[in-house]
Enzyme design. Structure first.
Site, PDB file in Angstrom:
ATOM      1  N   ASP A   7       3.139  -7.054   4.296  1.00 56.78           N
ATOM      2  CA  ASP A   7       2.213  -5.936   4.485  1.00 56.78           C
ATOM      3  C   ASP A   7       3.029  -4.685   4.144  1.00 56.78           C
ATOM      4  OD1 ASP A   7       0.055  -4.311   5.279  1.00 56.78           O
ATOM      5  OD2 ASP A   7       0.817  -4.197   7.328  1.00 56.78           O
ATOM      6  N   GLU A  68      -0.223  -7.729   0.455  1.00 55.26           N
ATOM      7  CA  GLU A  68      -1.496  -7.020   0.632  1.00 55.26           C
ATOM      8  C   GLU A  68      -1.685  -6.058  -0.532  1.00 55.26           C
ATOM      9  OE1 GLU A  68      -3.346  -5.915   4.543  1.00 55.26           O
ATOM     10  OE2 GLU A  68      -2.801  -3.922   3.789  1.00 55.26           O
ATOM     11  N   ASP A 141       2.206  -3.954  12.228  1.00 49.76           N
ATOM     12  CA  ASP A 141       2.537  -4.330  10.850  1.00 49.76           C
ATOM     13  C   ASP A 141       2.933  -5.800  10.754  1.00 49.76           C
ATOM     14  OD1 ASP A 141       2.834  -1.371   9.636  1.00 49.76           O
ATOM     15  OD2 ASP A 141       3.805  -1.468  11.600  1.00 49.76           O
TER      16      ASP A 141
END
Length: 181
Positions: A7, A68, A141
């Protein structure tokens, strides 16, 4: 299949590794957050994130790296840092000859919760449930990275089944055809 998920973020970059078995059991291998100091210059921060990503790749030897996909945000400064880290992750994956897939935040939310509009708390709750964890990984996160890994597991398994069915059907159809010389 081992999935390492990233991420991307310049200050905090979520990272997680899950293993998946053919019986659809998903197991947590490792989770964390890569950090860089806002006091450093951008090139040094990116170098530090790159070093940390490469360490995780070497240590965990994933079959696939899920990243992502950066999407438009209102804060241009934030989206630029996120995009730069995504680029670093893509390069690290390519240089390690590891397959890369990208998923949007909505795809991840939908895969994990059933709704592409789920909030962070709903995603975290499902990550804990799906991985059988006793507590929610912090900061968010790291939970987001695990959600991304779970998303890829389910999407990847589905895509693999479709590809196998197409291959089987193609072989069946071609078996009945005569080859002209």
């Amino acid at each position: 299949m081992r999935v390492l998920a990233i991420d991307p973020g310049l200050t905090r970059c979520g990272i997680g590794v899950v293993d998946t078995a053919s019986n659809s059991v998903i197991t947590l291998v490792s989770v964390g957050v890569l950090k860089s100091s806002a006091e450093l210059s951008i090139e040094i921060r990116l170098k530090e994130i790159d070093r940390q990503i490469r360490e995780w790749i070497r240590e965990h030897r994933p079959d696939v790296i899920a990243i992502e996909r950066v999407f438009s945000q209102h804060n241009l400064k934030t989206v630029m840092g996120t995009a730069q880290v995504a680029g670093i992750a893509l390069l690290a994956a390519a240089q390690s000859d590891t397959k890369v897939v990208m998923h949007t935040p909505s795809e991840v939310k939908a895969a994990v919760t059933g709704s592409g509009r789920a909030d962070k708390k709903q995603v975290a709750t499902m990550v804990v449930k799906l991985l059988g964890l006793k507590e929610t990984p912090k900061p968010v996160d790291s939970t987001d990275a695990l959600a991304l890994a779970i998303c890829h597991h389910w999407r990847g398994m589905g895509n693999a089944r479709i590809a196998a069915a197409v291959k089987k059907e193609s072989a069946r159809v071609n078996k009945g055809k005569k080859v002209k010389k």
